[in-house]
Scaffold this motif. Structure first.
Motif, PDB file in Angstrom:
ATOM      1  N   LYS A  27       1.843  -2.015  -1.335  1.00  0.00           N
ATOM      2  CA  LYS A  27       2.259  -3.255  -0.693  1.00  0.00           C
ATOM      3  C   LYS A  27       1.826  -4.426  -1.566  1.00  0.00           C
ATOM      4  CE  LYS A  27       1.861  -2.015   4.156  1.00  0.00           C
ATOM      5  NZ  LYS A  27       1.129  -2.277   5.395  1.00  0.00           N
ATOM      6  N   ASP A  28       2.586  -5.498  -1.497  1.00  0.00           N
ATOM      7  CA  ASP A  28       2.176  -6.703  -2.204  1.00  0.00           C
ATOM      8  C   ASP A  28       0.792  -7.109  -1.719  1.00  0.00           C
ATOM      9  OD1 ASP A  28       4.460  -6.873  -3.690  1.00  0.00           O
ATOM     10  OD2 ASP A  28       5.473  -8.238  -2.309  1.00  0.00           O
ATOM     11  N   GLY A  29      -0.044  -7.456  -2.669  1.00  0.00           N
ATOM     12  CA  GLY A  29      -1.376  -7.906  -2.306  1.00  0.00           C
ATOM     13  C   GLY A  29      -2.421  -6.810  -2.263  1.00  0.00           C
ATOM     14  N   ALA A  30      -2.031  -5.543  -2.448  1.00  0.00           N
ATOM     15  CA  ALA A  30      -3.018  -4.465  -2.434  1.00  0.00           C
ATOM     16  C   ALA A  30      -4.030  -4.670  -3.556  1.00  0.00           C
ATOM     17  CB  ALA A  30      -2.343  -3.103  -2.560  1.00  0.00           C
ATOM     18  N   PHE A  31      -3.547  -5.036  -4.716  1.00  0.00           N
ATOM     19  CA  PHE A  31      -4.391  -5.421  -5.843  1.00  0.00           C
ATOM     20  C   PHE A  31      -3.897  -6.795  -6.277  1.00  0.00           C
ATOM     21  CE2 PHE A  31      -4.205  -0.716  -6.257  1.00  0.00           C
ATOM     22  CZ  PHE A  31      -5.516  -0.474  -5.884  1.00  0.00           C
ATOM     23  N   PRO A  32      -4.312  -7.838  -5.554  1.00  0.00           N
ATOM     24  CA  PRO A  32      -3.765  -9.165  -5.842  1.00  0.00           C
ATOM     25  C   PRO A  32      -4.130  -9.646  -7.240  1.00  0.00           C
ATOM     26  CG  PRO A  32      -5.633  -9.331  -4.350  1.00  0.00           C
ATOM     27  CD  PRO A  32      -5.347  -7.867  -4.541  1.00  0.00           C
TER      28      PRO A  32
END
Length: 189
Positions: free
Chosen positions: A54-59
């Motif tokens: 998902k977007d933001g999992a590793f921002p």
């Protein structure tokens, strides 16, 4: 190239980075999640760790990360350009340790380029050694406030081993514990 994260005890550790025939030692403390932030930062710039998450999992960590090392902060900045990686490590003033303006900071400790995949492989090998030596709970016991960065580690390890992303979004219920444990126990060369 070599990356070592050792002497983990009572919220202190020793990080050794050997790169381009130079050796650097750093001493992060428990005031920051040094290893966790570092692993998440590397995963955030690794193309195979972002595709299926998902977007933001590793921002994206603009401006890098900072390790508390007592008298100063150590800022890591990583800039990936395909197979090349530019690493910049800078010492900056730690306002908690010294409130007076110190004219010696900021001070660049390292600015170099290396192969991105080789750098990631060195990190994954060391993380593999650390978790197999200490265990997940053993790491937390020594590092105090922070847990072993298992999500970033597994994503990076899978990318190194198979040159593709760990497809966690293909299953509606997430990953399988069996797949995660197999990956965790798999040796990496």
């Amino acid at each position: 190239m070599k990356f070592s994260y050792m002497d983990i005890r009572s919220g202190n550790a020793t990080c050794v980075l050997e790169i381009n025939k130079q050796k650097f030692e750093f001493y992060p403390t428990f005031h920051s999640d040094a290893l966790g932030d570092f692993v998440s930062y590397v995963a955030s710039i690794h193309p195979l760790c972002k595709l299926s998450w998902k977007d933001g999992a590793f921002p994206k960590m603009n401006g890098g990360i900072e390790w508390h090392t007592g008298p100063y902060l150590l800022r890591w900045e990583l800039e990936r350009d395909f197979e090349d990686l530019e690493i910049t490590i800078t010492e900056i003033q730690n306002p908690i340790a010294d409130r007076k303006k110190n004219p010696n900071f900021p001070r660049t400790v390292l600015r170099t380029k290396c192969n991105f995949d080789e750098f990631v492989l060195c990190i994954v090998k060391e993380l593999d050694r650390v978790i197999k030596q200490r265990g997940i709970l053993g790491y937390r016991q020594e590092w105090q406030n922070y847990t072993f960065p298992i999500d970033g580690f597994l994503a990076l390890k899978y990318a190194c081993l198979y040159q593709k992303p760990f497809e966690i979004t293909k299953k509606q219920s997430g990953t399988s514990l069996e797949e995660e444990l197999d990956l965790l126990m798999k040796n990496i060369d």
